[in-house]
Scaffold this motif. Structure first.
Motif, mmCIF file in Angstrom:
data_model
loop_
_atom_site.group_PDB
_atom_site.id
_atom_site.type_symbol
_atom_site.label_atom_id
_atom_site.label_comp_id
_atom_site.label_asym_id
_atom_site.label_seq_id
_atom_site.Cartn_x
_atom_site.Cartn_y
_atom_site.Cartn_z
ATOM 1 N N GLN A 119 6.894 132.162 61.609
ATOM 2 C CA GLN A 119 5.705 132.472 62.418
ATOM 3 C C GLN A 119 4.557 131.533 62.061
ATOM 4 O O GLN A 119 3.848 131.040 62.935
ATOM 5 N N ASP A 154 5.246 128.000 63.383
ATOM 6 C CA ASP A 154 5.077 127.974 64.844
ATOM 7 C C ASP A 154 3.605 128.059 65.226
ATOM 8 O O ASP A 154 3.139 127.352 66.132
ATOM 9 N N TYR A 155 2.861 128.916 64.531
ATOM 10 C CA TYR A 155 1.460 129.115 64.862
ATOM 11 C C TYR A 155 0.655 127.841 64.572
ATOM 12 O O TYR A 155 -0.138 127.399 65.404
ATOM 13 N N SER A 169 1.352 125.252 67.138
ATOM 14 C CA SER A 169 0.699 125.525 68.427
ATOM 15 C C SER A 169 -0.792 125.206 68.363
ATOM 16 O O SER A 169 -1.361 124.693 69.333
ATOM 17 N N LYS A 186 -8.618 131.904 65.374
ATOM 18 C CA LYS A 186 -7.298 131.311 65.111
ATOM 19 C C LYS A 186 -7.102 131.073 63.613
ATOM 20 O O LYS A 186 -6.035 131.338 63.060
ATOM 21 N N THR A 228 -6.492 134.276 61.773
ATOM 22 C CA THR A 228 -5.104 134.718 61.979
ATOM 23 C C THR A 228 -4.174 133.941 61.052
ATOM 24 O O THR A 228 -3.269 134.506 60.434
ATOM 25 N N LEU A 229 -4.416 132.632 60.966
ATOM 26 C CA LEU A 229 -3.576 131.779 60.112
ATOM 27 C C LEU A 229 -3.652 132.218 58.653
ATOM 28 O O LEU A 229 -2.635 132.323 57.956
#
Lengths: 151, 134
Positions: free
Chosen positions: A10, A13-14, A17, A130, A133-134
């Protein structure tokens, strides 16, 4: 795949992105490379400084535009600082808005500047969310006994 | 004599001074420099840098930001050179314009780079310092 593996996937991928969508550029990766066991909180520390700095700058910018006569030199100085700190942590979209903002400042274009200010607030809050979240993902990986993958 | 774990062999421990009013840049540049084996100090404007030298401090490398309150980079660089300081003074700027960079160089810099500095730039500075203090 076990929990750690899933979370690591995850995370990768994050981060990919965020780079693909232009939120973060290579400079952020450079910061991650600087982090090590003796400075495990380096990236969080630097990004937290950026958040504090940015929130103050956005307040200063909003105040400057509430004045009867806008001091474009002052506005330009704030935007210049914002451009510097956003590019130093790799917040590419924020930096790009600053570049456009500076052009409107130089032209003393009130409407252009106002649009840029709104855009700046938007992009800043997006990248902030963002990054938070990371960092949460990183914490979850560590809490599950894993290590944060190197990209 | 100190050998680092990186590919660059450090001949001696170099000292560095980061002169910048931006806390984010201060933190990043200090980290880079420490990683490359420098002993690093940080100040927030040109006057603090000049005052340090006046009090007898010496640094092999000074990373000098261009725009700072109280005393900016060009003025601080001119003052330091006027005092006979021969440290490597490297300008660090977020200005894109060539003319600003030229004017800053004219104040007495050894070189000038866009911020933030990269690992490659610090490696190159380290190599230059190794040559200078051979």
């Amino acid at each position: 795949m076990d929990l750690v593996g899933q979370l690591q996937r995850q995370f990768v991928d994050y981060t990919t992105s965020l780079t693909r969508e232009g939120f973060l550029d290579d400079q952020f990766k450079q910061l991650q490379k600087l982090q090590d066991e003796s400075n495990p909180e380096f990236v969080v520390e630097v990004v937290s400084l950026f958040f504090e700095d940015s929130e103050k700058l956005l307040n200063d910018l909003a105040s400057a535009f509430q004045q009867k006569i806008v001091d474009y030199k002052k506005v330009d100085a704030h935007v210049h600082q914002f451009k510097g700190s956003s590019s130093s942590i790799g917040a590419q979209r924020v930096k790009n808005v600053c570049v456009a903002f500076k052009t409107y400042c130089e032209a003393r274009n009130f409407e252009g500047c106002s649009i840029c200010l709104q855009s700046l607030e938007q992009e800043y809050h997006l990248v902030k969310s963002k990054l938070e979240t990371l960092f949460k993902l990183e914490q979850q990986i560590m809490a599950a006994g894993g290590s944060v993958p190197e990209l | 004599m100190k050998k680092s774990g990186s590919s660059t062999t450090i001949v001696k421990k170099f000292s560095a001074l980061v002169v910048d009013d931006d806390l984010v840049i201060q933190r990043i540049h200090k980290m880079y420099l420490n990683r490359f084996g420098f002993e690093t100090q940080v100040v927030g404007n040109g006057k603090e840098a000049v005052d340090l030298y006046r009090s007898g401090a010496f640094f092999h490398l000074v990373l000098m930001d261009m725009e700072m309150p109280v005393m900016d980079g060009p003025k601080a660089t001119r003052e330091l050179r006027g005092m006979g300081v021969n440290s490597m003074i490297v300008g660090v700027t977020s200005q894109d314009g060539d003319s600003e960079k030229q004017a800053f160089m004219g104040a007495g810099l050894d070189d000038c780079y866009m911020k933030p500095l990269t690992a490659d730039t610090i490696t190159s500075l380290l190599q230059q310092l190794n040559m200078k203090y051979r």
